[in-house]
Design a protein around this motif. Structure first.
Motif, PDB file in Angstrom:
ATOM      1  N   TYR A 132      12.047  -4.260   6.988  1.00 40.27           N
ATOM      2  CA  TYR A 132      13.205  -4.353   7.861  1.00 40.27           C
ATOM      3  C   TYR A 132      12.764  -4.978   9.193  1.00 40.27           C
ATOM      4  CZ  TYR A 132      15.447  -1.345   4.461  1.00 40.27           C
ATOM      5  OH  TYR A 132      15.970  -0.832   3.284  1.00 40.27           O
ATOM      6  N   VAL A 133      13.211  -6.218   9.424  1.00 37.57           N
ATOM      7  CA  VAL A 133      12.872  -6.943  10.649  1.00 37.57           C
ATOM      8  C   VAL A 133      13.960  -6.645  11.670  1.00 37.57           C
ATOM      9  CG1 VAL A 133      12.382  -9.178  11.683  1.00 37.57           C
ATOM     10  CG2 VAL A 133      11.747  -8.740   9.291  1.00 37.57           C
ATOM     11  N   CYS A 134      13.599  -5.918  12.711  1.00 39.29           N
ATOM     12  CA  CYS A 134      14.592  -5.401  13.649  1.00 39.29           C
ATOM     13  C   CYS A 134      14.658  -6.254  14.912  1.00 39.29           C
ATOM     14  CB  CYS A 134      14.229  -3.958  14.008  1.00 39.29           C
ATOM     15  SG  CYS A 134      15.526  -3.085  14.885  1.00 39.29           S
ATOM     16  N   ASP A 135      15.865  -6.678  15.265  1.00 44.10           N
ATOM     17  CA  ASP A 135      16.072  -7.435  16.497  1.00 44.10           C
ATOM     18  C   ASP A 135      15.706  -6.583  17.712  1.00 44.10           C
ATOM     19  OD1 ASP A 135      17.012  -9.509  14.984  1.00 44.10           O
ATOM     20  OD2 ASP A 135      19.085  -9.407  15.710  1.00 44.10           O
ATOM     21  N   GLY A 136      15.425  -7.255  18.824  1.00 41.18           N
ATOM     22  CA  GLY A 136      15.149  -6.550  20.067  1.00 41.18           C
ATOM     23  C   GLY A 136      15.122  -7.519  21.227  1.00 41.18           C
ATOM     24  N   ALA A 148       0.820  -1.210   0.000  1.00 37.59           N
ATOM     25  CA  ALA A 148       0.000   0.000   0.000  1.00 37.59           C
ATOM     26  C   ALA A 148       0.856   1.264   0.000  1.00 37.59           C
ATOM     27  CB  ALA A 148      -0.931   0.001   1.208  1.00 37.59           C
ATOM     28  N   PHE A 149       2.114   1.136   0.404  1.00 34.60           N
ATOM     29  CA  PHE A 149       3.084   2.245   0.378  1.00 34.60           C
ATOM     30  C   PHE A 149       4.280   1.769  -0.443  1.00 34.60           C
ATOM     31  CE2 PHE A 149       0.479   3.107   4.002  1.00 34.60           C
ATOM     32  CZ  PHE A 149       0.517   4.471   4.245  1.00 34.60           C
ATOM     33  N   PRO A 150       4.148   1.679  -1.764  1.00 36.80           N
ATOM     34  CA  PRO A 150       5.133   0.959  -2.585  1.00 36.80           C
ATOM     35  C   PRO A 150       6.549   1.498  -2.530  1.00 36.80           C
ATOM     36  CG  PRO A 150       3.587   2.203  -3.948  1.00 36.80           C
ATOM     37  CD  PRO A 150       3.034   2.222  -2.565  1.00 36.80           C
ATOM     38  N   ASP A 151       6.737   2.774  -2.220  1.00 37.52           N
ATOM     39  CA  ASP A 151       8.086   3.349  -2.219  1.00 37.52           C
ATOM     40  C   ASP A 151       8.649   3.539  -0.812  1.00 37.52           C
ATOM     41  OD1 ASP A 151       8.014   3.572  -5.032  1.00 37.52           O
ATOM     42  OD2 ASP A 151       6.871   5.448  -4.869  1.00 37.52           O
ATOM     43  N   ALA A 152       7.945   3.036   0.194  1.00 35.48           N
ATOM     44  CA  ALA A 152       8.348   3.322   1.569  1.00 35.48           C
ATOM     45  C   ALA A 152       8.952   2.103   2.256  1.00 35.48           C
ATOM     46  CB  ALA A 152       7.139   3.801   2.369  1.00 35.48           C
ATOM     47  N   PRO A 153       9.962   2.304   3.085  1.00 34.98           N
ATOM     48  CA  PRO A 153      10.466   1.207   3.918  1.00 34.98           C
ATOM     49  C   PRO A 153       9.512   0.949   5.083  1.00 34.98           C
ATOM     50  CG  PRO A 153      11.705   3.216   4.350  1.00 34.98           C
ATOM     51  CD  PRO A 153      10.757   3.530   3.235  1.00 34.98           C
ATOM     52  N   LEU A 154       9.371  -0.326   5.460  1.00 31.81           N
ATOM     53  CA  LEU A 154       8.504  -0.716   6.571  1.00 31.81           C
ATOM     54  C   LEU A 154       9.388  -1.276   7.679  1.00 31.81           C
ATOM     55  CD1 LEU A 154       5.202  -2.783   6.348  1.00 31.81           C
ATOM     56  CD2 LEU A 154       6.900  -3.256   8.112  1.00 31.81           C
ATOM     57  N   LEU A 155       9.251  -0.728   8.872  1.00 29.00           N
ATOM     58  CA  LEU A 155      10.021  -1.197  10.021  1.00 29.00           C
ATOM     59  C   LEU A 155       9.154  -2.132  10.866  1.00 29.00           C
ATOM     60  CD1 LEU A 155      12.654  -1.074  11.633  1.00 29.00           C
ATOM     61  CD2 LEU A 155      11.710   0.883  12.891  1.00 29.00           C
ATOM     62  N   TYR A 156       9.589  -3.386  10.991  1.00 27.83           N
ATOM     63  CA  TYR A 156       8.869  -4.399  11.766  1.00 27.83           C
ATOM     64  C   TYR A 156       9.703  -4.723  12.992  1.00 27.83           C
ATOM     65  CZ  TYR A 156       6.562  -8.957  12.703  1.00 27.83           C
ATOM     66  OH  TYR A 156       5.899 -10.019  13.268  1.00 27.83           O
ATOM     67  N   VAL A 157       9.135  -4.445  14.174  1.00 21.70           N
ATOM     68  CA  VAL A 157       9.824  -4.694  15.443  1.00 21.70           C
ATOM     69  C   VAL A 157       8.993  -5.697  16.235  1.00 21.70           C
ATOM     70  CG1 VAL A 157      10.811  -3.644  17.509  1.00 21.70           C
ATOM     71  CG2 VAL A 157      10.717  -2.334  15.368  1.00 21.70           C
ATOM     72  N   PRO A 158       9.266  -7.002  16.081  1.00 27.43           N
ATOM     73  CA  PRO A 158       8.393  -8.038  16.641  1.00 27.43           C
ATOM     74  C   PRO A 158       8.635  -8.375  18.113  1.00 27.43           C
ATOM     75  CG  PRO A 158       9.896  -8.939  14.972  1.00 27.43           C
ATOM     76  CD  PRO A 158      10.317  -7.540  15.243  1.00 27.43           C
ATOM     77  N   GLY A 169      16.795 -12.294  13.760  1.00 31.44           N
ATOM     78  CA  GLY A 169      15.551 -12.531  13.043  1.00 31.44           C
ATOM     79  C   GLY A 169      14.692 -13.644  13.594  1.00 31.44           C
ATOM     80  N   VAL A 170      15.145 -14.340  14.645  1.00 30.60           N
ATOM     81  CA  VAL A 170      14.387 -15.454  15.231  1.00 30.60           C
ATOM     82  C   VAL A 170      13.614 -14.951  16.449  1.00 30.60           C
ATOM     83  CG1 VAL A 170      14.528 -17.703  16.371  1.00 30.60           C
ATOM     84  CG2 VAL A 170      16.009 -17.187  14.418  1.00 30.60           C
ATOM     85  N   LEU A 171      12.308 -15.275  16.489  1.00 27.55           N
ATOM     86  CA  LEU A 171      11.485 -14.899  17.635  1.00 27.55           C
ATOM     87  C   LEU A 171      11.565 -15.985  18.708  1.00 27.55           C
ATOM     88  CD1 LEU A 171       9.361 -13.066  19.019  1.00 27.55           C
ATOM     89  CD2 LEU A 171       7.611 -14.440  17.866  1.00 27.55           C
ATOM     90  N   TYR A 172      11.928 -15.565  19.920  1.00 29.14           N
ATOM     91  CA  TYR A 172      12.000 -16.473  21.061  1.00 29.14           C
ATOM     92  C   TYR A 172      10.908 -16.112  22.069  1.00 29.14           C
ATOM     93  CZ  TYR A 172      16.678 -17.630  19.326  1.00 29.14           C
ATOM     94  OH  TYR A 172      17.741 -18.031  18.539  1.00 29.14           O
ATOM     95  N   VAL A 173      10.291 -17.125  22.635  1.00 27.31           N
ATOM     96  CA  VAL A 173       9.336 -16.943  23.728  1.00 27.31           C
ATOM     97  C   VAL A 173       9.939 -17.575  24.971  1.00 27.31           C
ATOM     98  CG1 VAL A 173       7.027 -17.468  24.596  1.00 27.31           C
ATOM     99  CG2 VAL A 173       7.356 -16.933  22.174  1.00 27.31           C
ATOM    100  N   THR A 187      11.469 -12.078  22.587  1.00 27.80           N
ATOM    101  CA  THR A 187      12.684 -11.397  22.145  1.00 27.80           C
ATOM    102  C   THR A 187      13.052 -11.887  20.750  1.00 27.80           C
ATOM    103  OG1 THR A 187      14.055 -13.074  23.231  1.00 27.80           O
ATOM    104  CG2 THR A 187      13.561 -11.069  24.483  1.00 27.80           C
ATOM    105  N   VAL A 188      13.849 -11.078  20.043  1.00 29.84           N
ATOM    106  CA  VAL A 188      14.251 -11.413  18.671  1.00 29.84           C
ATOM    107  C   VAL A 188      15.751 -11.255  18.542  1.00 29.84           C
ATOM    108  CG1 VAL A 188      13.984 -10.873  16.225  1.00 29.84           C
ATOM    109  CG2 VAL A 188      12.013 -10.680  17.761  1.00 29.84           C
ATOM    110  N   ARG A 189      16.417 -12.342  18.097  1.00 27.10           N
ATOM    111  CA  ARG A 189      17.852 -12.321  17.831  1.00 27.10           C
ATOM    112  C   ARG A 189      18.104 -12.914  16.461  1.00 27.10           C
ATOM    113  NH1 ARG A 189      17.715 -14.763  22.834  1.00 27.10           N
ATOM    114  NH2 ARG A 189      18.540 -16.717  22.028  1.00 27.10           N
TER     115      ARG A 189
END
Length: 383
Positions: free
Chosen positions: A180-184, A102-112, A124-128, A120-122
């Motif tokens: 962009y899948v951001c670690d956290g 829907a925003f073809p020219d925009a970067p999307l920041l995903y912070v899972p 790119g892997v989601l840990y519970v 937590t995410v390390r």
């Protein structure tokens, strides 16, 4: 004027995010009407829409998210946010890809990540709680089993745009279109990601409520003092979740809170002790039928017993109850505990007798300590 549009795939998630924004003094409305006309998008600062796409086929879910996200873009929203489940349940890939399209020219920041909830995410892997999500009980979820823990792999299988696994430190001053899948791993990581989002003047983001908590405090919007949580004496507790977590929570609460089978029992228990658990056995019915049956029972009780609030565990059940009330809009107030929002519904809008509001306390099924209900009761009965 609408500045923020949030799209959540179920009602508990929508209200959780709405509460995060409301707690910072922003004007928020939540709509449990997935077919909401786009001309309603100009009525408030923050609009949260429950798209009800958690259990839809991926293509259909993506189409609904795309249409609403495009409407938000055309309305000039400062932020369009795709609220995701913190354990990757639902149509994560198709819906995030739809937002990006829907925003073809925009970067999307995903912070899972959602550290307060043990997510937590390390790399790119989601840990519970330190375990890859697909190896936890969420991998065997009856309705939405999680098969992939590596988020870039999950997204790349469905998205035409490039997907990058990154950290806040690696996010440059200029980003190409992509996801962009951001670690956290800590709350500080989420705050740093929110700060980078604001500095880069990005417009689209995704993640659970944890990232919203950081974003809501930083986004430049007019605010008023946030409302205080209400004092609630007469509350009906309804569990529609099959999660073992919710089942344990209700079992623990039964030692301290009365139970009732029908409206007469609820009225007596509410008069005597205030909070009461609806004792409704699932009886082998499928999940949707059970949610609708619970909703019918709750509607009948609300028509006969004056209650301050209903506390509902499980997004499908919360939506079924709200649907039985005519799907009125809600006003998020705040959170009584992390991940447990309180929202207000005008009684007249829900076709209930009397003036004032009925409060909805909602919680997703799969998280929280065993004594969460007792904690909720303590916080909301203080005066």
């Amino acid at each position: 004027m609408l500045r923020v549009l949030v799209l959540a795939d179920d009602l508990t998630g929508a209200l959780e995010v709405g509460a995060k924004f409301a707690a910072t003094g922003l004007s928020v409305r939540a709509a449990a009407a997935p077919g909401l006309p786009v001309n309603n998008l100009q009525e408030q600062t923050v609009l949260v829409i429950d798209t009800e796409t958690r259990h839809m086929p991926p293509e259909q879910a993506g189409k609904r998210v795309f249409e609403l996200a495009r409407a938000g873009r055309n309305a000039g929203c400062q932020l369009v946010y795709k609220k995701t489940d913190s354990t990757l349940r639902g149509n994560i890939a198709s819906e995030i890809c739809a937002l990006a399209d829907a925003f073809p020219d925009a970067p999307l920041l995903y912070v899972p990540a959602y550290p307060k909830m043990g997510r937590t995410v390390r790399a790119g892997v989601l840990y519970v709680e330190g375990i890859p999500v697909a190896e936890t009980s969420f991998g065997a979820d009856e309705l939405n089993p999680v098969r992939e823990s590596h988020i870039p792999t999950l997204l790349s299988a469905a998205c035409s745009k490039p997907v990058f696994s990154t950290t806040v430190e690696r996010l440059g001053a200029s980003l190409e279109a992509g996801i962009y899948v951001c670690d956290g791993q800590t709350d500080s990581d989420l705050e740093a990601a929110a700060g980078k989002f604001i500095r880069l003047t990005l417009r689209i983001a995704a993640g659970p409520a944890g990232f919203v908590d950081a974003l809501a405090r930083l986004i430049d919007l007019p605010r008023t003092p946030p409302a205080r949580l209400p004092r609630l004496k007469r509350v009906l507790v309804v569990n529609g979740s099959r999660s073992e977590v919710s089942i344990r929570q209700i079992q623990h609460a039964r030692e301290h809170i009365s139970t009732a089978l029908d409206s007469n029992g609820v009225a007596i228990a509410a008069d005597n002790s205030g909070w009461v658990i609806l004792d409704a056995a699932e009886s082998g019915s499928d999940h949707e039928d059970f949610a609708r049956r619970l909703a019918k029972i709750v509607r009948g009780i609300l028509e006969q017993v004056k209650l301050d609030a209903i506390a509902v565990f499980g997004g499908d059940t919360a939506y079924a109850i709200l649907e039985s009330l005519g799907r009125p809009d809600l006003k998020p107030v705040g959170e009584v505990l992390e991940g447990v929002p309180v929202s207000a519904v005008r009684r007249k809008a829900a076709n209930l007798k009397g003036d004032g509001v009925l409060y909805l306390i909602s919680k997703a099924g799969g998280f929280g300590p065993a004594d969460v209900l007792c904690r909720m009761q303590r916080e909301l009965t203080r005066g």
